[in-house]
Design a protein around this motif. Structure first.
Motif, PDB file in Angstrom:
ATOM      1  N   VAL A 194      -2.142   8.111   9.980  1.00  0.00           N
ATOM      2  CA  VAL A 194      -1.732   6.859   9.599  1.00  0.00           C
ATOM      3  C   VAL A 194      -3.036   6.855   8.387  1.00  0.00           C
ATOM      4  O   VAL A 194      -4.203   6.937   8.965  1.00  0.00           O
ATOM      5  CB  VAL A 194      -1.847   5.633  10.590  1.00  0.00           C
ATOM      6  N   GLN A 195      -2.841   6.397   7.449  1.00  0.00           N
ATOM      7  CA  GLN A 195      -4.057   6.225   6.307  1.00  0.00           C
ATOM      8  C   GLN A 195      -3.571   4.706   5.650  1.00  0.00           C
ATOM      9  O   GLN A 195      -2.403   4.449   5.151  1.00  0.00           O
ATOM     10  CB  GLN A 195      -3.915   7.298   5.283  1.00  0.00           C
ATOM     11  N   ASN A 196      -4.461   3.835   5.569  1.00  0.00           N
ATOM     12  CA  ASN A 196      -4.519   2.738   4.594  1.00  0.00           C
ATOM     13  C   ASN A 196      -3.370   1.724   5.043  1.00  0.00           C
ATOM     14  O   ASN A 196      -2.641   1.043   4.195  1.00  0.00           O
ATOM     15  CB  ASN A 196      -4.315   2.801   3.250  1.00  0.00           C
ATOM     16  N   ALA A 224       2.935   7.948  -1.422  1.00  0.00           N
ATOM     17  CA  ALA A 224       1.585   7.795  -1.003  1.00  0.00           C
ATOM     18  C   ALA A 224       1.277   6.551  -0.196  1.00  0.00           C
ATOM     19  O   ALA A 224       1.981   5.659  -0.334  1.00  0.00           O
ATOM     20  CB  ALA A 224       0.439   7.888  -2.327  1.00  0.00           C
ATOM     21  N   PRO A 225       0.317   6.741   0.427  1.00  0.00           N
ATOM     22  CA  PRO A 225      -0.246   5.631   1.569  1.00  0.00           C
ATOM     23  C   PRO A 225      -0.811   4.280   0.727  1.00  0.00           C
ATOM     24  O   PRO A 225      -2.037   4.117   0.928  1.00  0.00           O
ATOM     25  CB  PRO A 225      -1.171   6.421   2.368  1.00  0.00           C
ATOM     26  N   ASP A 226      -0.103   4.071  -0.307  1.00  0.00           N
ATOM     27  CA  ASP A 226      -0.512   2.995  -1.228  1.00  0.00           C
ATOM     28  C   ASP A 226       0.528   1.847  -1.403  1.00  0.00           C
ATOM     29  O   ASP A 226       1.679   2.356  -1.767  1.00  0.00           O
ATOM     30  CB  ASP A 226      -1.116   3.547  -2.367  1.00  0.00           C
ATOM     31  N   ILE A 271       8.269   4.036  -4.874  1.00  0.00           N
ATOM     32  CA  ILE A 271       9.115   4.120  -3.912  1.00  0.00           C
ATOM     33  C   ILE A 271       9.968   5.257  -3.862  1.00  0.00           C
ATOM     34  O   ILE A 271      10.847   5.404  -4.953  1.00  0.00           O
ATOM     35  CB  ILE A 271      10.163   2.741  -3.935  1.00  0.00           C
ATOM     36  N   VAL A 272      10.137   5.975  -2.713  1.00  0.00           N
ATOM     37  CA  VAL A 272      11.030   7.171  -3.175  1.00  0.00           C
ATOM     38  C   VAL A 272      12.196   7.335  -1.950  1.00  0.00           C
ATOM     39  O   VAL A 272      12.874   8.240  -1.979  1.00  0.00           O
ATOM     40  CB  VAL A 272      10.183   8.543  -2.697  1.00  0.00           C
ATOM     41  N   ALA A 314       5.319   5.354   5.136  1.00  0.00           N
ATOM     42  CA  ALA A 314       5.995   3.827   5.112  1.00  0.00           C
ATOM     43  C   ALA A 314       4.943   2.935   5.810  1.00  0.00           C
ATOM     44  O   ALA A 314       3.977   3.466   6.899  1.00  0.00           O
ATOM     45  CB  ALA A 314       7.255   3.915   6.200  1.00  0.00           C
ATOM     46  N   LYS A 315       4.909   1.815   5.636  1.00  0.00           N
ATOM     47  CA  LYS A 315       4.131   0.912   6.214  1.00  0.00           C
ATOM     48  C   LYS A 315       4.152   0.951   7.806  1.00  0.00           C
ATOM     49  O   LYS A 315       4.925   0.662   8.365  1.00  0.00           O
ATOM     50  CB  LYS A 315       4.405  -0.648   5.772  1.00  0.00           C
TER      51      LYS A 315
END
Length: 106
Positions: free
Chosen positions: A80-82, A57-59, A64-65, A93-94
């Protein structure tokens, strides 16, 4: 035995034929617009971090997958979220460590 051929040999030939058929049938497939995997948007990115965690998820606390090594290239989505870019369903991913490749539409 069937027609003088051992059963084990027939099974092996059938499995190989099935795998070959699946491979040939899948070679011309292109992902449809919005398909899982992200590449249909024309967005491709290169990893700039030494190792980049892929999260569910975007957190930053999400599970970690997967991981990408530096300079790995992958399809991505424009979402792109968060601060996270969507790579595929349940894979984020960041964004600061993902650089769009030349000509990508991200």
């Amino acid at each position: 035995m069937f027609l003088g051929i051992p059963k084990r040999a027939l099974i092996i030939v059938a499995i190989l034929a099935g795998v070959g058929l699946i491979y040939v049938m899948g070679t011309d497939k292109r992902p449809s617009e919005g398909a899982t995997g992200g590449g249909s948007s024309g967005c491709r990115v290169t990893v700039t971090a030494d190792v980049l965690n892929v999260r569910a998820a975007p957190d930053p606390r999400a599970e970690i997958v997967g991981k990408f090594n530096q300079n790995a290239e992958t399809a991505a989505q424009v979402d792109v979220q968060n601060g996270f870019r969507k790579i595929a369903d349940n894979k984020w991913a960041k964004a600061e460590f993902l650089k769009p490749v030349n000509g990508a539409t991200c």
